[in-house]
Design an enzyme around this catalytic site. Structure first.
Site, mmCIF file in Angstrom:
data_model
loop_
_atom_site.group_PDB
_atom_site.id
_atom_site.type_symbol
_atom_site.label_atom_id
_atom_site.label_comp_id
_atom_site.label_asym_id
_atom_site.label_seq_id
_atom_site.Cartn_x
_atom_site.Cartn_y
_atom_site.Cartn_z
ATOM 1 N N CYS A 91 -17.328 24.577 -18.631
ATOM 2 C CA CYS A 91 -17.673 24.886 -17.238
ATOM 3 C C CYS A 91 -16.668 25.752 -16.495
ATOM 4 O O CYS A 91 -17.005 26.848 -16.072
ATOM 5 C CB CYS A 91 -17.930 23.580 -16.507
ATOM 6 N N LYS A 99 -10.454 18.198 -23.229
ATOM 7 C CA LYS A 99 -9.849 17.121 -22.440
ATOM 8 C C LYS A 99 -10.124 15.838 -23.205
ATOM 9 O O LYS A 99 -10.889 15.852 -24.183
ATOM 10 C CB LYS A 99 -10.449 17.063 -21.034
ATOM 11 N N LYS A 114 -16.322 29.445 -17.800
ATOM 12 C CA LYS A 114 -17.523 30.279 -17.633
ATOM 13 C C LYS A 114 -17.940 30.371 -16.172
ATOM 14 O O LYS A 114 -18.427 31.405 -15.722
ATOM 15 C CB LYS A 114 -18.669 29.764 -18.518
ATOM 16 N N GLU A 147 -17.331 15.555 -18.031
ATOM 17 C CA GLU A 147 -17.437 14.944 -19.351
ATOM 18 C C GLU A 147 -16.347 13.890 -19.469
ATOM 19 O O GLU A 147 -15.255 14.047 -18.930
ATOM 20 C CB GLU A 147 -17.307 16.009 -20.439
ATOM 21 N N ARG A 160 -15.610 23.376 -26.437
ATOM 22 C CA ARG A 160 -15.915 24.696 -25.897
ATOM 23 C C ARG A 160 -14.740 25.186 -25.023
ATOM 24 O O ARG A 160 -14.322 24.503 -24.106
ATOM 25 C CB ARG A 160 -17.224 24.670 -25.095
ATOM 26 N N GLY A 177 -1.222 21.600 -17.362
ATOM 27 C CA GLY A 177 -1.743 21.468 -18.729
ATOM 28 C C GLY A 177 -1.711 22.813 -19.429
ATOM 29 O O GLY A 177 -1.120 23.783 -18.937
ATOM 30 N N LEU A 217 -20.931 16.080 -12.466
ATOM 31 C CA LEU A 217 -20.294 15.110 -13.372
ATOM 32 C C LEU A 217 -19.237 15.792 -14.239
ATOM 33 O O LEU A 217 -19.289 16.997 -14.491
ATOM 34 C CB LEU A 217 -21.333 14.411 -14.247
#
Ligand code: NAD
Ligand code: UGA
Length: 459
Positions: A258, A319, A261, A150, A326, A251, A148
């Protein structure tokens, strides 16, 4: 569901909405107390409403008592964090501690499912840890990575491209397939594989998506210098079905909990298994440099070193449609601007509080709840998150309120011709020069300063 964060709460609420009885558990007692009162610890569109529905229907509850919550569970999902260690490897301590916390309380027929993103071999290692804490009584551990995003987490659960389940025995694979039947019946593909393959699929998928972003950011740089338009180039390559149109939006560098890391962990895993991942190692460096380069673009244009200039940052979330900050581009760019002598103001529709916590009390950022107040008197405005609030903002009003004229649109939210019509000096990504001729017409029509021009010498 052990871990009531972005993944645990979404997956828990979605499973509850499919008719299962779900208990979301967290070691953070304050978080559980808030959830019981209906206070959401995170912002995810539609999640609060789904949780209210599921609680009313009786399928969703919360607990801080890990042992008691798993005592009658058929499936125990581990959805705890797996942050980076300081050397870029993965910190599995939350997974290990959650495994130890449940080991002695699990019914013998329970299946432990690792939902957290973990490196190859973790499911097998967790099975060993649990079985040693249960004096040898074995428990099956499956791997069920989560894909998924966010901001669209509920839709991503319900309309997943695929469900990946790694299990090292057939019975576990069958039980997991049965659990997901409400989704597979609707045509969602179910990929049954080994635990190691499932773990690798997750990292390989994230690394590949991150590569697409890194690639298009580099293409945007060429477009700027060569006089091209990255939007047209992305469209032209994305129509090739082997490439696909998604994740080709330039961007300020990918962020979030995610991609940064997970690319680091994938590179570290490659080294550990004697199969270094040089592409990914380069990507990690390029992505870090991207944030630095964009911050310096602002400083160079402002000539800010030593001078008192004010830059307003619009968007600190990594985003849109999330309050997650984070590894967001803003959190890297803000301190670089400050070190360059700039005073920073910031606005974000959802992420102000988490950003303040992350930056710390002495960060020296002036926060505003209203975006027009935030841009009032600024020498430059930099859009770092693609919130609709910014896409819809009144550029004419922004231009009037600002002290300077520079709009750095690092999400390409506006049409260049629209931005310069309002008298702004518009800096976007990968679209600097190609339209210069077209723009001149607007500028000559009294629209004010045109696009920033970059020298292009084709011959
Ligand atoms: P998160 O930080 O939002 O939530 C993790 C929660 O686990 C926290 O509330 C923490 O208090 C709790 N926790 C830690 N140790 C615990 C323990 N021993 N027992 C009970 N609770 C404990 O993390 P997240 O963003 O939901 O990510 C969870 C995992 O899912 C990570 O491995 C991440 O890489 C992966 N993932 C995240 C996303 C995403 O979009 N956020 C998507 C796919 C996969
Ligand atoms: C990402 C993946 O998309 C999910 O499939 C995965 O489950 C998740 O990571 C994870 O493993 O946790 P997420 O981080 O929520 O999801 O958000 P994305 O939409 O993938 O965006 C990640 C970053 O890339 C953001 O900073 C975003 O702005 C940036 N991005 C994305 C671009 O710069 N360009 C794009 O075209 C797409």
């Amino acid at each position: 569901m052990i871990g009531a964060g972005y993944v645990g709460l979404t997956t828990g609420a979605c499973f509850a909405s499919l008719g299962y009885n779900v208990c979301c558990v967290d070691i953070d007692e304050g978080r559980i107390a808030d959830l019981e009162k209906g206070i959401m610890p995170i912002y995810e569109p539609g999640l609060a409403e789904l949780m209210v529905e599921s609680r009313k229907a009786g399928g969703l509850r919360f607990s801080a008592d890990i042992g008691a919550s798993v005592a009658d569970a058929n499936f125990v999902f581990l959805a705890v964090g797996t942050p980076s260690t300081t050397d870029g490897d993965i910190d599995l301590s939350f997974v290990v501690s959650a495994a130890r916390g449940i080991a002695q309380h699990l019914p013998d027929n329970a299946i432990v499912v690792i939902k957290s993103t973990v490196v190859a071999g973790t499911a097998k290692a967790v099975a060993e840890i649990i079985s040693s804490d249960r004096a040898g009584r074995r428990i099956t551990v499956a791997s069920n990575p989560e894909f998924l995003r966010e901001g669209s987490a509920i839709a991503d659960f319900r309309n997943a491209d695929r469900i990946v389940v790694g299990a090292d025995d057939e019975g576990t694979a069958r039980s997991m397939k049965e659990l997901y039947r409400p989704l597979t019946e609707r045509g969602i593909p179910f990929v049954a594989t080994s635990t190691i393959d499932a773990e690798l699929i997750k990292y390989a998928a994230n690394a590949f998506l991150a590569l697409k972003i890194g690639f298009i950011n580099d293409v945007a740089n060429i477009c700027e210098n060569a006089g091209g338009d990255v939007t047209a180039v992305a469209k032209g390559i994305g129509l090739d079905q082997r490439i696909g149109p998604a994740f080709l939006q330039p961007g300020p560098g990918f962020g979030g909990s995610c991609f940064p890391k997970d690319t680091r962990a994938f590179a570290a895993t490659g080294k550990r298994f004697g199969a270094p991942q040089p592409l990914i190692e380069t990507l990690i460096n390029c992505n870090e440099n991207r944030k630095n380069d964009l911050a310096h673009r602002i400083l160079e244009v402002l000539g800010a070193r030593g001078q008192a200039k004010t830059v307003t940052i619009l968007g600190v979330a990594f985003k849109a449609e999330t309050d997650d900050v984070r590894e967001s581009a803003a959190l890297s760019i803000i301190p670089i601007l400050q070190r360059g002598g700039v005073s920073v103001r910031a606005h974000d529709p959802k992420a102000q509080a988490p950003a303040r916590r992350m930056l710390g009390a002495g960060a020296g950022v002036e926060w505003h709840d209203d975006l027009y107040t935030a841009v009032n008197g600024a020498d430059a405005v930099a859009v770092l998150t693609e919130w609709d609030d910014y896409r819809r903002m009144n550029l004419s009003r922004v231009a009037d309120l600002m002290n300077g004229h520079h709009l750095f649109d690092f999400r390409n939210l506006f049409k260049p011709e629209k931005a310069i019509c309002h008298g702004l000096v518009y800096h976007s990504l990968g679209r600097a020069v190609g339209r210069a001729e077209k723009m001149k017409a607007y500028a000559q029509g009294g629209g004010g300063p045109a696009l920033i021009e970059v020298a292009a010498s084709p011959l």
